[in-house]
Scaffold this motif. Structure first.
Motif, PDB file in Angstrom:
ATOM      1  N   ASP A  44      36.859  28.683  44.102  1.00  0.00           N
ATOM      2  CA  ASP A  44      37.733  28.839  43.443  1.00  0.00           C
ATOM      3  C   ASP A  44      37.615  29.669  41.908  1.00  0.00           C
ATOM      4  OD1 ASP A  44      39.571  27.476  45.085  1.00  0.00           O
ATOM      5  OD2 ASP A  44      39.020  25.562  44.064  1.00  0.00           O
ATOM      6  N   GLU A  47      36.969  33.344  42.308  1.00  0.00           N
ATOM      7  CA  GLU A  47      38.118  34.103  42.623  1.00  0.00           C
ATOM      8  C   GLU A  47      38.926  34.166  41.484  1.00  0.00           C
ATOM      9  OE1 GLU A  47      41.849  34.385  45.502  1.00  0.00           O
ATOM     10  OE2 GLU A  47      40.468  32.728  46.223  1.00  0.00           O
ATOM     11  N   GLY A  53      43.910  36.376  43.863  1.00  0.00           N
ATOM     12  CA  GLY A  53      45.161  35.875  44.023  1.00  0.00           C
ATOM     13  C   GLY A  53      45.384  34.366  43.693  1.00  0.00           C
ATOM     14  N   TRP A  54      44.384  33.738  44.725  1.00  0.00           N
ATOM     15  CA  TRP A  54      44.549  32.232  44.517  1.00  0.00           C
ATOM     16  C   TRP A  54      45.796  31.498  45.264  1.00  0.00           C
ATOM     17  CZ3 TRP A  54      44.671  27.603  40.859  1.00  0.00           C
ATOM     18  CH2 TRP A  54      43.402  26.653  41.454  1.00  0.00           C
ATOM     19  N   GLY A  55      46.434  32.490  45.771  1.00  0.00           N
ATOM     20  CA  GLY A  55      47.562  31.987  46.473  1.00  0.00           C
ATOM     21  C   GLY A  55      48.846  32.005  45.848  1.00  0.00           C
ATOM     22  N   PHE A  56      48.795  32.423  44.299  1.00  0.00           N
ATOM     23  CA  PHE A  56      49.893  32.595  43.202  1.00  0.00           C
ATOM     24  C   PHE A  56      51.049  33.209  43.899  1.00  0.00           C
ATOM     25  CE2 PHE A  56      46.564  31.542  40.119  1.00  0.00           C
ATOM     26  CZ  PHE A  56      46.678  30.159  39.699  1.00  0.00           C
ATOM     27  N   LYS A  58      52.367  33.858  46.634  1.00  0.00           N
ATOM     28  CA  LYS A  58      53.155  33.702  48.354  1.00  0.00           C
ATOM     29  C   LYS A  58      54.535  33.591  48.328  1.00  0.00           C
ATOM     30  CE  LYS A  58      49.472  30.992  50.320  1.00  0.00           C
ATOM     31  NZ  LYS A  58      49.051  29.482  50.953  1.00  0.00           N
ATOM     32  N   GLU A  61      55.132  37.537  48.517  1.00  0.00           N
ATOM     33  CA  GLU A  61      54.425  38.043  49.636  1.00  0.00           C
ATOM     34  C   GLU A  61      55.122  37.649  50.831  1.00  0.00           C
ATOM     35  OE1 GLU A  61      51.433  39.968  52.123  1.00  0.00           O
ATOM     36  OE2 GLU A  61      51.717  40.182  50.016  1.00  0.00           O
ATOM     37  N   ARG A 142      50.034  32.811  37.520  1.00  0.00           N
ATOM     38  CA  ARG A 142      51.105  33.116  38.656  1.00  0.00           C
ATOM     39  C   ARG A 142      52.022  34.271  38.336  1.00  0.00           C
ATOM     40  NH1 ARG A 142      54.705  28.359  41.512  1.00  0.00           N
ATOM     41  NH2 ARG A 142      54.520  29.430  43.444  1.00  0.00           N
ATOM     42  N   HIS A 145      50.455  37.643  38.892  1.00  0.00           N
ATOM     43  CA  HIS A 145      50.431  38.212  40.198  1.00  0.00           C
ATOM     44  C   HIS A 145      51.951  38.164  40.832  1.00  0.00           C
ATOM     45  CE1 HIS A 145      46.058  37.654  40.987  1.00  0.00           C
ATOM     46  NE2 HIS A 145      45.966  36.565  40.239  1.00  0.00           N
TER      47      HIS A 145
END
Length: 172
Positions: A44, A47, A53-56, A58, A61, A142, A145
């Motif tokens: 973590d 990254e 991106g760390w899933g921010f 989603k 996307e 967040r 991104h």
């Protein structure tokens, strides 16, 4: 027959009780206790520091807003023009720099929160400030991104967006 049934019942119940007891003794977090920052793994931290991106993103996307990194990887399959490629690269580079800088701020905020608990002297007031600082940074990350996905989507035509979704496996 009754005694066999009673013996079998006690056997099952005692096995179940000992199995349940073992599960309650160990926390799912036990392996995380040795982390430098308890809330973040080394992966973590890496990254976040590199602007990953760390899933921010989603929500963008997975709702049809392509991301700059993946668009660059798929540039030939999407048929990007030279102008699109230049603009997507610019959006990616800006996002990467901003996310890397803010990622380091977020990691440091989490480090300070962890240190406050480790000290054993944290107060509710300090906790409120530390959490607010960490969450404000997380919010900025967040946004960085998600905004990049918004920017890149404006640069693509409908066919490219559709192709992106198909290539990424999002089309039904």
């Amino acid at each position: 027959m009754k005694s066999l049934l009673v013996a079998l019942t006690f056997s099952i119940l005692s096995t179940q009780a000992s199995a349940e007891g073992a599960h309650h003794a160990t926390s799912a977090y036990a392996q995380e206790a040795a982390r430098d920052i308890k809330s973040l793994s080394a992966t973590d931290v890496d990254e976040l520091a590199r602007g990953g991106g760390w899933g921010f993103a989603k929500p963008a996307e997975l709702n049809g807003y392509p991301g700059p990194s993946h668009v660059l990887q798929m540039k030939d399959r999407l048929g990007l023009t030279d102008d699109q490629l230049l603009k997507v690269q610019k959006a990616f580079d800006l996002m990467q720099v901003q996310a890397s800088e803010e990622g380091k701020v977020f990691v440091e905020a989490e480090r300070e929160l962890d240190a406050a608990f480790r000290s054993g002297a944290i107060t509710e007031s300090a906790l409120r400030n530390l959490v607010a600082t960490a969450e404000a940074s997380r919010s900025r990350l967040r946004f960085i991104h998600l905004a990049a996905h918004l920017e890149v989507t404006r640069l693509l035509d409908d066919g490219q967006i559709t192709a992106y979704g198909e290539q990424r496996g999002y089309s039904k």
